[in-house]
Design a protein around this motif. Structure first.
Motif, PDB file in Angstrom:
ATOM      1  N   GLN A   1       0.831  -1.218   0.000  1.00  0.00           N
ATOM      2  CA  GLN A   1       0.000   0.000   0.000  1.00  0.00           C
ATOM      3  C   GLN A   1       0.861   1.261   0.000  1.00  0.00           C
ATOM      4  O   GLN A   1       0.361   2.352  -0.265  1.00  0.00           O
ATOM      5  CB  GLN A   1      -0.903   0.030   1.236  1.00  0.00           C
ATOM      6  CG  GLN A   1      -1.845  -1.139   1.364  1.00  0.00           C
ATOM      7  CD  GLN A   1      -2.908  -1.149   0.285  1.00  0.00           C
ATOM      8  OE1 GLN A   1      -3.318  -0.108  -0.199  1.00  0.00           O
ATOM      9  NE2 GLN A   1      -3.332  -2.328  -0.114  1.00  0.00           N
ATOM     10  N   LEU A   2       2.131   1.105   0.348  1.00  0.00           N
ATOM     11  CA  LEU A   2       3.028   2.256   0.376  1.00  0.00           C
ATOM     12  C   LEU A   2       3.883   2.270  -0.882  1.00  0.00           C
ATOM     13  O   LEU A   2       4.127   1.223  -1.485  1.00  0.00           O
ATOM     14  CB  LEU A   2       3.942   2.183   1.609  1.00  0.00           C
ATOM     15  CG  LEU A   2       3.261   2.235   2.986  1.00  0.00           C
ATOM     16  CD1 LEU A   2       4.288   2.002   4.088  1.00  0.00           C
ATOM     17  CD2 LEU A   2       2.566   3.566   3.195  1.00  0.00           C
ATOM     18  N   THR A   3       4.365   3.448  -1.256  1.00  0.00           N
ATOM     19  CA  THR A   3       5.267   3.528  -2.405  1.00  0.00           C
ATOM     20  C   THR A   3       6.622   2.937  -2.015  1.00  0.00           C
ATOM     21  O   THR A   3       6.870   2.664  -0.831  1.00  0.00           O
ATOM     22  CB  THR A   3       5.478   4.995  -2.835  1.00  0.00           C
ATOM     23  OG1 THR A   3       6.106   5.676  -1.737  1.00  0.00           O
ATOM     24  CG2 THR A   3       4.175   5.676  -3.191  1.00  0.00           C
ATOM     25  N   ILE A   4       7.496   2.782  -3.003  1.00  0.00           N
ATOM     26  CA  ILE A   4       8.836   2.247  -2.735  1.00  0.00           C
ATOM     27  C   ILE A   4       9.537   3.136  -1.712  1.00  0.00           C
ATOM     28  O   ILE A   4      10.086   2.657  -0.712  1.00  0.00           O
ATOM     29  CB  ILE A   4       9.651   2.186  -4.055  1.00  0.00           C
ATOM     30  CG1 ILE A   4       9.049   1.143  -4.991  1.00  0.00           C
ATOM     31  CG2 ILE A   4      11.119   1.892  -3.775  1.00  0.00           C
ATOM     32  CD1 ILE A   4       9.619   1.164  -6.396  1.00  0.00           C
TER      33      ILE A   4
ATOM     34  N   ASP B   1      12.030   8.204  -6.619  1.00  0.00           N
ATOM     35  CA  ASP B   1      10.808   8.891  -7.036  1.00  0.00           C
ATOM     36  C   ASP B   1       9.688   8.610  -6.021  1.00  0.00           C
ATOM     37  O   ASP B   1       9.345   7.447  -5.778  1.00  0.00           O
ATOM     38  CB  ASP B   1      10.419   8.363  -8.429  1.00  0.00           C
ATOM     39  CG  ASP B   1       9.059   8.862  -8.872  1.00  0.00           C
ATOM     40  OD1 ASP B   1       8.523   9.771  -8.219  1.00  0.00           O
ATOM     41  OD2 ASP B   1       8.552   8.332  -9.883  1.00  0.00           O
ATOM     42  N   PRO B   2       9.098   9.665  -5.441  1.00  0.00           N
ATOM     43  CA  PRO B   2       8.071   9.447  -4.410  1.00  0.00           C
ATOM     44  C   PRO B   2       6.826   8.730  -4.921  1.00  0.00           C
ATOM     45  O   PRO B   2       6.044   8.210  -4.141  1.00  0.00           O
ATOM     46  CB  PRO B   2       7.717  10.862  -3.943  1.00  0.00           C
ATOM     47  CG  PRO B   2       8.625  11.790  -4.609  1.00  0.00           C
ATOM     48  CD  PRO B   2       9.355  11.083  -5.694  1.00  0.00           C
ATOM     49  N   GLN B   3       6.633   8.741  -6.248  1.00  0.00           N
ATOM     50  CA  GLN B   3       5.420   8.114  -6.805  1.00  0.00           C
ATOM     51  C   GLN B   3       5.631   6.655  -7.208  1.00  0.00           C
ATOM     52  O   GLN B   3       4.670   5.959  -7.519  1.00  0.00           O
ATOM     53  CB  GLN B   3       4.939   8.887  -8.052  1.00  0.00           C
ATOM     54  CG  GLN B   3       4.738  10.376  -7.845  1.00  0.00           C
ATOM     55  CD  GLN B   3       3.700  10.679  -6.780  1.00  0.00           C
ATOM     56  OE1 GLN B   3       2.727   9.944  -6.626  1.00  0.00           O
ATOM     57  NE2 GLN B   3       3.909  11.730  -6.004  1.00  0.00           N
TER      58      GLN B   3
ATOM     59  N   ALA C   1       6.662   1.077 -17.273  1.00  0.00           N
ATOM     60  CA  ALA C   1       8.074   0.708 -17.216  1.00  0.00           C
ATOM     61  C   ALA C   1       8.459   0.297 -15.807  1.00  0.00           C
ATOM     62  O   ALA C   1       8.083   0.960 -14.855  1.00  0.00           O
ATOM     63  CB  ALA C   1       8.923   1.893 -17.648  1.00  0.00           C
ATOM     64  N   PRO C   2       9.177  -0.812 -15.677  1.00  0.00           N
ATOM     65  CA  PRO C   2       9.561  -1.210 -14.331  1.00  0.00           C
ATOM     66  C   PRO C   2      10.481  -0.172 -13.687  1.00  0.00           C
ATOM     67  O   PRO C   2      11.242   0.503 -14.373  1.00  0.00           O
ATOM     68  CB  PRO C   2      10.295  -2.537 -14.534  1.00  0.00           C
ATOM     69  CG  PRO C   2      10.467  -2.733 -15.976  1.00  0.00           C
ATOM     70  CD  PRO C   2       9.673  -1.724 -16.697  1.00  0.00           C
ATOM     71  N   ALA C   3      10.383  -0.100 -12.339  1.00  0.00           N
ATOM     72  CA  ALA C   3      11.127   0.943 -11.623  1.00  0.00           C
ATOM     73  C   ALA C   3      12.524   0.503 -11.232  1.00  0.00           C
ATOM     74  O   ALA C   3      13.197   1.179 -10.499  1.00  0.00           O
ATOM     75  CB  ALA C   3      10.343   1.351 -10.386  1.00  0.00           C
ATOM     76  N   GLU C   4      12.932  -0.680 -11.672  1.00  0.00           N
ATOM     77  CA  GLU C   4      14.261  -1.153 -11.272  1.00  0.00           C
ATOM     78  C   GLU C   4      15.318  -0.610 -12.212  1.00  0.00           C
ATOM     79  O   GLU C   4      15.104  -0.538 -13.390  1.00  0.00           O
ATOM     80  CB  GLU C   4      14.333  -2.675 -11.313  1.00  0.00           C
ATOM     81  CG  GLU C   4      13.268  -3.335 -10.498  1.00  0.00           C
ATOM     82  CD  GLU C   4      13.064  -4.758 -10.932  1.00  0.00           C
ATOM     83  OE1 GLU C   4      14.058  -5.463 -11.068  1.00  0.00           O
ATOM     84  OE2 GLU C   4      11.926  -5.168 -11.136  1.00  0.00           O
TER      85      GLU C   4
END
Lengths: 248, 329
Positions: free
Chosen positions: A90-93, A130-132, B326-329
């Motif tokens: 539920q939280l962003t990275i 990136d916060p999103q 696009a994947p974030a990795e």
């Protein structure tokens, strides 16, 4: 730094870990290896606070931590990853890691500082700040990195890495091993790396302990592991050991 | 336009409503929406983190009865008795919540514990009939002059509208404060995986207790406000399973995860109840409950984000017609 003495865990009469002892020096990477059912995860979980030892002691910098709850273990300066990544979806990275930085340290940490530390941890493992960015955008390797970033954000002195190579292809495994080594150098963190895949691990660890049926059957340098007849016996046929990869 | 500007326009529009010369009936509907919107917001503040309580009627009942009894018997002003009632509710929440959270009673089991709590409070009210009036309920002793700030009683609905509006806005502010706090992070993490949350230092028990106690205190305020407005309470309307389920239904229908969702739920349930009342009167007993149940199932299956959640999801889809995955990795 960490001293484990006569650590034992019994489950209703079944001895999962039997009087294991070992010690770790500051900045060292220790490989804790063994086939499935060897007791490495039980040992790991006792140090991480998920299981209470039946006997024995675990001392971190002289202080007994055996039997403490996971939150107290975390605040003692021990970070951990999970074998199967357990992100907070539920939280962003970024927020996953901010949560760890904010709550994972003894004493209060400001939100701004937690954010800085979270961004540093994400950069260290190569994930976006990136916060999103959503957890759903991560693949298997990305989720492993997130586990690492979350653990690092708690500013641990000792990192427990649980099967960080599981589910990764060979390139990703090599990258993960290099990353752990890089983290050790950058943050001067001591690492216990639990793994059942030996080859890649042996390139990075300073020492290895091999467990089998809850007993410690070997402790020594990586190059010696590959030659030990008992280790060869328990792995032969069940695991492809690329001994030539073992650090000489 | 900035959401704060929209919010300001909305509040200003609401503030002039009593000046528009609406009849008593429409003003009554608005006050009811504001009071229940606040109660539903109070429930959603913890419900959104997977802590589904089926017993918030307990806190509502404590608010209504403690404030009323202290006023009727001791003449204690609601300005004091309401905080007392809130403290009682927080103590109750602590008593029930601590063992639940300490021993990881979650999901259905937590819902059952709270369900029992709601019934315990309802039966206690019924059992103490000499003090509470039992099933017949009790009236709030009115002040002779009709309006008294000290007694929190207002002869005209317009004044009470502003009181309800302030409390409702307070509820929205608390929702927003929680949403932007680190407590939300702890609760989101705890609701997904308590072991993983604890491993990064989150004190799961403390985080859950905090939000339960905030929610209980707010709900208690809502119950007391309801009593002050209606001037009559009984165990069925302010405690027990029926009212607790109504709270859950309204929040799920309106939207559990959005700030205005519970208020939209209040509007929806009120419109539904009024439509049923006007169409069928009181001839078919239990019709409203049956329709609530049916709609709840339909909402859970087809619109789990509720009315506001679905609208917002639709709007954000419109804004991002073709997202690059696009994947974030």
């Amino acid at each position: 730094m960490l001293r484990v003495e006569n650590l034992t865990k019994r489950f209703s009469g079944f001895v999962a870990v039997n009087r294991i002892s070992f010690a770790l020096e500051q900045g060292e990477i220790l490989g804790l290896i063994g086939p499935n059912g060897s007791g490495k995860s039980t040992t790991f979980n006792m140090i991480a606070g998920l299981l209470k030892p039946s006997e024995g002691s675990i001392r971190l910098e002289g202080r007994e931590i055996g039997g403490l709850a996971p939150i107290e273990i975390c605040h003692s300066g021990i970070g951990r990853t999970f074998q199967i990544p357990r992100p907070f979806k539920q939280l962003t990275i970024l927020d996953n890691v901010v949560t760890a930085a904010f709550y994972g340290q003894r004493g209060s940490v400001s939100r701004a500082k937690a954010l800085d530390q979270a961004e540093e941890a994400l950069t260290l493992v190569g994930l976006p700040t990136d916060p999103q960015a959503e957890v759903a955008s991560l693949g298997a390797a990305g989720l492993k990195k997130l586990e690492l970033a979350r653990a690092i954000a708690t500013q641990p002195r000792l990192l427990l890495a649980d099967e960080s190579l599981g589910g990764l292809d060979e390139t990703e495994m090599n990258a993960a091993a290099d990353m752990l080594n890089h983290i050790r150098r950058e943050k001067n963190i001591t690492i216990i790396w639990v793994e059942h895949i030996m080859g890649v691990l042996m390139r990075v660890v300073d020492r290895a302990i091999v467990l089998d049926h809850g007993e410690k059957i070997f402790e020594g340098l990586p190059r010696e592991v590959a030659r030990d007849p008992r280790v060869i016996e328990i792995y032969l046929g069940s695991e492809k050991i690329t001994f030539d990869e073992a650090r000489s | 336009m900035d959401t704060r500007i929209w919010g300001g326009i909305g509040i200003a529009a609401l503030a002039v409503v009593p000046l528009l010369g609406l009849g008593n009936y429409h003003l009554h509907l608005l006050i009811t929406v504001l009071i229940w919107g606040f109660v539903y917001t109070s429930w959603s503040i913890m419900g959104r983190f997977g802590m589904v309580s089926l017993g918030h009627g307990a806190f509502l009942g404590v608010g209504a009865y403690v404030a009323t009894m202290l006023w009727n018997t001791m003449g204690l002003t609601p300005w004091v008795s309401i905080p007392v009632a809130m403290l009682v509710s927080m103590a109750m929440a602590l008593l029930v919540g601590y063992p639940c959270f300490r021993f990881r009673i979650v999901g259905h089991y937590f819902a059952l514990v709270t369900l029992a709590l709601g019934e315990v409070v309802r039966l206690t009210i019924v059992g103490l009939r000499d003090q509470t009036g039992g099933s017949l309920g009790m009236t709030v002793t009115g002040v002779p002059e009709g309006t008294s700030f000290l007694a929190l009683q207002f002869g005209d609905r317009a004044t009470f509208f502003y009181v309800a509006l302030l409390v409702w806005l307070g509820g929205l502010v608390i929702w927003r404060l929680v949403d932007r706090s680190m407590l939300r992070y702890a609760l989101e993490a705890s609701s997904e995986d308590e072991d993983a949350a604890a491993s990064v230092g989150v004190n799961v028990t403390r985080a859950k207790l905090m939000i339960l106690m905030i929610s209980a205190a707010m709900t208690t305020l809502g119950g007391a406000l309801y009593a002050q407005y209606q001037m009559y309470i009984n165990p069925e309307t302010v405690s027990g399973i029926a009212i607790s389920l109504q709270i859950v239904f309204a929040v799920i229908a309106g939207g559990l995860f959005t700030q205005l969702g519970p208020t939209v739920g209040a509007v929806f349930t009120l419109l539904l109840a009024e439509t049923l009342r006007v169409t069928f009167g009181h001839d078919i007993h239990g019709l409203d409950g049956t329709i609530y149940g049916l709609l709840l199932v339909l909402f859970i299956i087809y619109m789990p984000k509720g009315i506001t959640g679905s609208i917002m999801a639709g709007l954000s889809k419109r804004r991002r017609p073709n997202p690059a995955a696009a994947p974030a990795e």
